[in-house]
Design a protein around this motif. Structure first.
Motif, PDB file in Angstrom:
ATOM      1  N   THR A  20      30.146  20.242  11.407  1.00  0.00           N
ATOM      2  CA  THR A  20      30.488  18.945  10.834  1.00  0.00           C
ATOM      3  C   THR A  20      31.334  19.328   8.879  1.00  0.00           C
ATOM      4  N   PRO A  21      32.198  19.672   8.512  1.00  0.00           N
ATOM      5  CA  PRO A  21      32.426  20.799   6.857  1.00  0.00           C
ATOM      6  C   PRO A  21      31.480  18.927   6.251  1.00  0.00           C
ATOM      7  N   LEU A  41      41.365  23.366   2.950  1.00  0.00           N
ATOM      8  CA  LEU A  41      40.610  24.531   3.660  1.00  0.00           C
ATOM      9  C   LEU A  41      40.454  25.515   2.304  1.00  0.00           C
ATOM     10  N   GLY A  42      39.638  24.388   1.448  1.00  0.00           N
ATOM     11  CA  GLY A  42      38.903  25.364   0.661  1.00  0.00           C
ATOM     12  C   GLY A  42      39.502  26.171  -0.863  1.00  0.00           C
ATOM     13  N   GLN A  43      41.034  25.293  -1.063  1.00  0.00           N
ATOM     14  CA  GLN A  43      41.740  25.683  -1.090  1.00  0.00           C
ATOM     15  C   GLN A  43      41.963  24.899  -2.960  1.00  0.00           C
ATOM     16  N   CYS A  44      42.202  23.686  -2.886  1.00  0.00           N
ATOM     17  CA  CYS A  44      42.125  22.716  -3.954  1.00  0.00           C
ATOM     18  C   CYS A  44      41.248  22.354  -4.995  1.00  0.00           C
ATOM     19  N   SER A  50      28.152  19.445  -6.336  1.00  0.00           N
ATOM     20  CA  SER A  50      27.156  20.787  -5.888  1.00  0.00           C
ATOM     21  C   SER A  50      25.700  20.261  -4.841  1.00  0.00           C
ATOM     22  N   VAL A  51      26.152  21.804  -4.699  1.00  0.00           N
ATOM     23  CA  VAL A  51      24.804  22.230  -3.622  1.00  0.00           C
ATOM     24  C   VAL A  51      24.326  23.207  -3.468  1.00  0.00           C
ATOM     25  N   SER A  60      34.135  23.203   2.847  1.00  0.00           N
ATOM     26  CA  SER A  60      34.413  24.334   3.444  1.00  0.00           C
ATOM     27  C   SER A  60      32.735  24.830   4.006  1.00  0.00           C
ATOM     28  N   ILE A  61      32.215  24.517   3.915  1.00  0.00           N
ATOM     29  CA  ILE A  61      30.733  24.813   4.127  1.00  0.00           C
ATOM     30  C   ILE A  61      30.446  23.772   5.956  1.00  0.00           C
TER      31      ILE A  61
END
Ligand code: FES
Length: 154
Positions: A20-21, A41-44, A50-51, A60-61
């Motif tokens: 799950t994202p 999609l990790g693009q925008c 913060s992770v 995307s994680i």
């Protein structure tokens, strides 16, 4: 499966599939609507948080990959009574049009100011270059980051 994660200083146990994202967990399980679903999609960059101290695109994680890294979302920067200087500066400069990108802009600016307390205009533009946005307020965004940097310098 269940996972224990720390978000904005609070520990949560969430039950979700490992893949799950993180974005879905933040929004759907924890009700945090700062991070936005833009492209998925990790693009925008709309979903940024913060992770473990790193600016991360939470779409995307996967939840299984978060581990014990503390997560800070837009909601964790300040409160409505005590805004973070970046949040206040974005309001003061009216640095949003429809504002869907604002979460990513502010979180990316926070990551920049954590590393560089006095960024130049070019450094601000570089740091925000990958935050996709259709608003017509890019100059205001740069001014807001400068304003917040000056406030943090005081
Ligand atoms: S929604 Fe995550 S980068 Fe676009």
């Amino acid at each position: 499966m269940s996972y224990q994660i720390t978000v904005n200083g609070e520990s949560h146990v969430v039950a979700a599939a490992p893949e799950t994202p993180l974005l879905y967990v933040l929004r759907n399980d924890l009700g945090l609507n700062g991070p936005k679903f833009g492209c998925g999609l990790g693009q925008c960059g709309a979903c940024a948080a913060s992770v473990g101290g790193t600016l991360t695109r939470t779409c995307s994680i996967a939840l299984r990959d978060v581990g014990d890294a503390p997560i800070v979302t837009l909601e964790g920067l300040g409160t409505t009574l005590k805004l973070h200087p970046l949040q206040k500066a974005f309001i003061d400069e009216q640095a949003a049009q429809y504002g869907y990108c604002s979460n990513g802009m502010i979180m990316a600016a926070k990551a920049l100011l954590d590393q560089n307390r006095n960024p130049s205009e070019d450094e601000i533009k570089d740091a925000l270059a990958n935050q996709l946005c259709r608003c017509g307020v890019h100059n205001r965004v740069v001014r807001a980051v400068r304003r917040a940097a000056m406030e943090l310098e005081r």
